[in-house]
Design a protein around this motif. Structure first.
Motif, PDB file in Angstrom:
ATOM      1  N   SER A  13      34.634  33.915  21.869  1.00 41.09           N
ATOM      2  CA  SER A  13      34.741  35.236  21.261  1.00 41.09           C
ATOM      3  C   SER A  13      33.733  36.184  21.897  1.00 41.09           C
ATOM      4  N   ALA A  14      34.190  37.441  22.130  1.00 37.39           N
ATOM      5  CA  ALA A  14      33.368  38.380  22.877  1.00 37.39           C
ATOM      6  C   ALA A  14      32.200  38.902  22.070  1.00 37.39           C
ATOM      7  N   ASP A  15      32.337  39.009  20.765  1.00 38.42           N
ATOM      8  CA  ASP A  15      31.299  39.669  19.969  1.00 38.42           C
ATOM      9  C   ASP A  15      30.955  38.786  18.781  1.00 38.42           C
ATOM     10  N   SER A  16      29.760  38.191  18.793  1.00 43.26           N
ATOM     11  CA  SER A  16      29.372  37.268  17.722  1.00 43.26           C
ATOM     12  C   SER A  16      28.787  37.971  16.518  1.00 43.26           C
ATOM     13  N   SER A  17      28.702  39.322  16.536  1.00 40.70           N
ATOM     14  CA  SER A  17      28.138  40.046  15.399  1.00 40.70           C
ATOM     15  C   SER A  17      29.203  40.606  14.490  1.00 40.70           C
ATOM     16  N   MET A  18      30.431  40.185  14.632  1.00 40.39           N
ATOM     17  CA  MET A  18      31.533  40.718  13.846  1.00 40.39           C
ATOM     18  C   MET A  18      31.501  40.144  12.422  1.00 40.39           C
ATOM     19  N   LEU A  19      32.064  40.916  11.476  1.00 41.30           N
ATOM     20  CA  LEU A  19      32.142  40.443  10.091  1.00 41.30           C
ATOM     21  C   LEU A  19      32.921  39.141   9.976  1.00 41.30           C
ATOM     22  N   LEU A  24      34.673  32.784   9.041  1.00 46.19           N
ATOM     23  CA  LEU A  24      35.261  31.699   9.808  1.00 46.19           C
ATOM     24  C   LEU A  24      34.558  31.590  11.166  1.00 46.19           C
ATOM     25  N   PRO A  25      33.291  31.134  11.162  1.00 47.32           N
ATOM     26  CA  PRO A  25      32.542  31.061  12.415  1.00 47.32           C
ATOM     27  C   PRO A  25      33.029  29.953  13.337  1.00 47.32           C
ATOM     28  N   GLU A  26      33.622  28.889  12.785  1.00 48.41           N
ATOM     29  CA  GLU A  26      34.150  27.786  13.582  1.00 48.41           C
ATOM     30  C   GLU A  26      35.639  27.670  13.323  1.00 48.41           C
ATOM     31  N   TYR A  27      36.404  27.447  14.360  1.00 47.03           N
ATOM     32  CA  TYR A  27      37.862  27.483  14.219  1.00 47.03           C
ATOM     33  C   TYR A  27      38.507  26.628  15.296  1.00 47.03           C
ATOM     34  N   ASP A  28      39.796  26.349  15.084  1.00 50.06           N
ATOM     35  CA  ASP A  28      40.566  25.539  16.024  1.00 50.06           C
ATOM     36  C   ASP A  28      41.223  26.397  17.105  1.00 50.06           C
ATOM     37  N   VAL A  29      41.702  27.554  16.728  1.00 51.33           N
ATOM     38  CA  VAL A  29      42.421  28.405  17.674  1.00 51.33           C
ATOM     39  C   VAL A  29      42.225  29.855  17.288  1.00 51.33           C
ATOM     40  N   ALA A  30      42.199  30.731  18.278  1.00 53.93           N
ATOM     41  CA  ALA A  30      42.057  32.161  18.014  1.00 53.93           C
ATOM     42  C   ALA A  30      42.942  32.943  18.970  1.00 53.93           C
ATOM     43  N   THR A  31      43.496  34.034  18.479  1.00 54.36           N
ATOM     44  CA  THR A  31      44.278  34.947  19.295  1.00 54.36           C
ATOM     45  C   THR A  31      43.611  36.314  19.236  1.00 54.36           C
ATOM     46  N   ILE A  32      43.391  36.934  20.395  1.00 58.19           N
ATOM     47  CA  ILE A  32      42.684  38.215  20.468  1.00 58.19           C
ATOM     48  C   ILE A  32      43.528  39.214  21.240  1.00 58.19           C
ATOM     49  N   ARG A  33      43.614  40.421  20.711  1.00 58.38           N
ATOM     50  CA  ARG A  33      44.313  41.509  21.383  1.00 58.38           C
ATOM     51  C   ARG A  33      43.422  42.747  21.357  1.00 58.38           C
ATOM     52  N   HIS A  34      43.435  43.533  22.440  1.00 57.37           N
ATOM     53  CA  HIS A  34      42.694  44.789  22.524  1.00 57.37           C
ATOM     54  C   HIS A  34      43.628  45.909  22.956  1.00 57.37           C
ATOM     55  N   ALA A  35      43.341  47.106  22.518  1.00 58.15           N
ATOM     56  CA  ALA A  35      44.061  48.293  22.981  1.00 58.15           C
ATOM     57  C   ALA A  35      43.055  49.435  23.121  1.00 58.15           C
ATOM     58  N   VAL A  36      43.160  50.175  24.203  1.00 54.05           N
ATOM     59  CA  VAL A  36      42.337  51.373  24.393  1.00 54.05           C
ATOM     60  C   VAL A  36      43.136  52.576  23.913  1.00 54.05           C
ATOM     61  N   VAL A  37      42.577  53.300  22.940  1.00 55.77           N
ATOM     62  CA  VAL A  37      43.297  54.384  22.266  1.00 55.77           C
ATOM     63  C   VAL A  37      42.649  55.721  22.622  1.00 55.77           C
ATOM     64  N   LEU A 145      43.195  31.002   7.657  1.00 58.98           N
ATOM     65  CA  LEU A 145      43.459  32.029   8.663  1.00 58.98           C
ATOM     66  C   LEU A 145      42.673  33.279   8.320  1.00 58.98           C
ATOM     67  N   ALA A 146      41.811  33.722   9.229  1.00 63.53           N
ATOM     68  CA  ALA A 146      41.056  34.957   9.050  1.00 63.53           C
ATOM     69  C   ALA A 146      41.444  35.927  10.154  1.00 63.53           C
ATOM     70  N   ILE A 147      41.689  37.171   9.778  1.00 61.76           N
ATOM     71  CA  ILE A 147      42.093  38.202  10.732  1.00 61.76           C
ATOM     72  C   ILE A 147      41.113  39.357  10.647  1.00 61.76           C
ATOM     73  N   GLY A 148      40.583  39.748  11.800  1.00 60.34           N
ATOM     74  CA  GLY A 148      39.655  40.872  11.862  1.00 60.34           C
ATOM     75  C   GLY A 148      40.206  41.989  12.725  1.00 60.34           C
ATOM     76  N   LEU A 149      40.170  43.216  12.215  1.00 61.99           N
ATOM     77  CA  LEU A 149      40.566  44.409  12.951  1.00 61.99           C
ATOM     78  C   LEU A 149      39.330  45.296  13.078  1.00 61.99           C
ATOM     79  N   SER A 150      39.063  45.786  14.283  1.00 59.59           N
ATOM     80  CA  SER A 150      37.847  46.576  14.468  1.00 59.59           C
ATOM     81  C   SER A 150      38.092  47.718  15.439  1.00 59.59           C
ATOM     82  N   VAL A 151      37.254  48.758  15.313  1.00 63.06           N
ATOM     83  CA  VAL A 151      37.268  49.888  16.255  1.00 63.06           C
ATOM     84  C   VAL A 151      35.844  50.093  16.765  1.00 63.06           C
ATOM     85  N   ARG A 152      35.719  50.412  18.053  1.00 60.08           N
ATOM     86  CA  ARG A 152      34.436  50.689  18.673  1.00 60.08           C
ATOM     87  C   ARG A 152      34.599  51.870  19.632  1.00 60.08           C
TER      88      ARG A 152
END
Length: 455
Positions: A13-19, A24-37, A145-152
């Motif tokens: 994971s790119a950012d370890s400071s996320m909520l 869910l700090p430890e997991y079996d599988v993760a899917t990540i998507r990014h979009a530049v808006v 299953l934990a899902i996080g949505l973020s904006v930076r």
């Protein structure tokens, strides 16, 4: 612009400071998507929560329907209509659902929600967990299953919109179940979220700009939308075909049977040992085998019928008439007798329209097959006693379509296989299912009449 990433370990994971790391700090599988808006973070965050994801087109509805195909079909067979589809789907509405829990939120920065359940089951078994329990929940047999949505901020007036879904299982068995499930669902889930981010990106950019789009830009975008629509339709067709092949077809080819019945041998299997296809259906009848047997031996065109949709069979010229009583003159059946499926003058009549009784074991089994040394199929009806008053009626069809001589399709094997797959298999299931239920109804009614007469 959509950017994709996949992680199978927390260190990826790119950012370890996320909520999301709190839950869910430890997991079996993760899917990540990014979009530049091309919009500021505040606008993007607001649109992220309120965008209607069903507006991404029919593909999202198809993906949602795919997961519920077995339940919907079962409900309709029982006469129900199923729950109506949702009118909209927004991340902001997560807290109002029974399945999902809002875990945490940092306004204009991050939104985290999650769920606990057995996602691999045809009807998901959800486990309601509040935010405080989510991180420590470890009951065996489940997945979290934990899902996080973020904006930076991503430069002047631009935003990096990110989506990350993490899944952790609570024991080895759940992990194996989830991995099998994820191999099928994972690509669809990832594609759905890419489409969702595209929708959020488009809405946020439209909201941030109040200028009218020039006509040539509008025409160009319309062309892209038309192309996307065609891709959506094509993908939806593929998804529906996949749903039929993965879920529906295996179900209707083994309707009503146990695993032992589906895999076990039955009388008549040896008549076509090199069969390439096998379909087994079954039903349980509240009557002893000797009460069910008379209804089996009188089947046939010009005899007792097939207890199925005889009006439909007459519509196609088969001249089938079902009886609702035991007919004495139809009870004398022997090996070598012909049990016709259609009249002799049937327009597409062939030797396969007049199968013979290849095997007859009284009060146990009747096996039909077309005449000749190399039959294209066998059709067996087998009675298995459960107890003194209960019988399992099993119908099995074994076939080798390459041997069939029915119609012009026999000269075009590929076309013939397609017709079998798309038409004959579903039609056979519907007609045989009705037949088994018809025999069940007749046998149980007659048994009840006899019991009432003796009381």
């Amino acid at each position: 612009m959509i950017r994709n990433a996949f992680a199978s370990d927390p260190s990826d994971s790119a950012d370890s400071s996320m909520l999301i790391d709190r839950y869910l700090p430890e997991y079996d599988v993760a899917t990540i998507r990014h979009a530049v808006v091309d919009a500021d973070p505040e606008t993007t965050y607001e649109v992220m929560l309120t965008a209607d994801l069903l507006d991404t087109g029919p593909i999202v509805r198809a993906l949602g329907a795919l997961r519920n195909v077995p339940m919907v079909i079962a409900s309709r067979i029982r006469g129900g209509s199923g729950a109506p589809p949702p009118e909209r789907m927004r991340f902001a509405d997560v807290s109002e659902t029974d399945e999902w829990t809002l875990l945490d939120e940092a306004r204009d920065e991050e939104f985290v929600f999650g769920a606990v359940g057995k996602f691999w089951r045809p009807s998901i078994e959800w486990r309601r967990i509040d935010a405080a329990e989510f991180a420590t929940f470890d009951e065996p047999g489940y997945a979290k299953l934990a899902i996080g949505l973020s904006v930076r901020p991503y430069g002047q007036g631009r935003t990096l919109l990110s989506y990350e879904a993490r899944t952790a299982t609570t024991d080895d068995r759940a992990r194996r179940n989830f991995r099998r499930y994820w191999r099928v669902i994972g690509p669809f889930a990832g594609y759905l979220m890419s489409r969702a981010l595209e929708r959020i990106e488009s809405d946020a950019e439209a909201k941030a700009s109040e200028e009218l789009v020039e006509s040539n830009t509008r025409d160009e975008k319309r062309g892209r939308v038309n192309g996307a629509s065609r891709r959506v339709v094509a993908t939806a067709v593929l998804l529906l075909a996949g749903a039929y092949h993965v879920a529906i077809r295996p179900w209707h080819r083994r309707w009503g049977v146990t695993e032992d019945e589906a895999l076990g041998s039955l009388p008549g299997d040896d008549l076509l040992p090199d069969a390439t296809e096998q379909v087994t259906h079954a039903t349980e009848i509240d009557a002893p085998t000797e009460a069910v047997w008379p209804w089996i031996v009188q089947i046939g065109q010009g005899r007792g019928g097939f207890y199925s949709y005889d009006w439909l069979e007459r519509t196609v010229g088969a001249d089938i008439h079902n009886v609702d009583r035991i007919v004495p003159e139809y009870q004398d059946l022997e090996e070598g007798d012909v049990v016709r499926l259609a009249p002799e003058d049937y327009p597409v009549s062939s030797p396969e329209s007049a199968p013979e009784v290849a095997r007859l074991d009284p009060e146990r089994a009747v096996v039909l097959r077309p005449p000749g040394e190399s039959p294209a199929w066998t059709w067996a009806f087998v009675l298995e006693p459960v107890d003194e008053g209960t019988t399992r009626l099993i119908a099995r069809t074994r076939s080798d379509p390459s041997r069939s001589s029915i119609g012009p399709l026999s000269e075009h094997p590929i076309l013939g296989e397609a017709v079998d797959y798309l038409f004959w298999e579903p039609a056979h299931f519907l007609m045989e299912r009705k037949m088994l239920r018809g025999i069940k109804r007749c046998a149980e009614r007659e048994e009840q009449r006899i019991l009432s007469a003796t009381m």
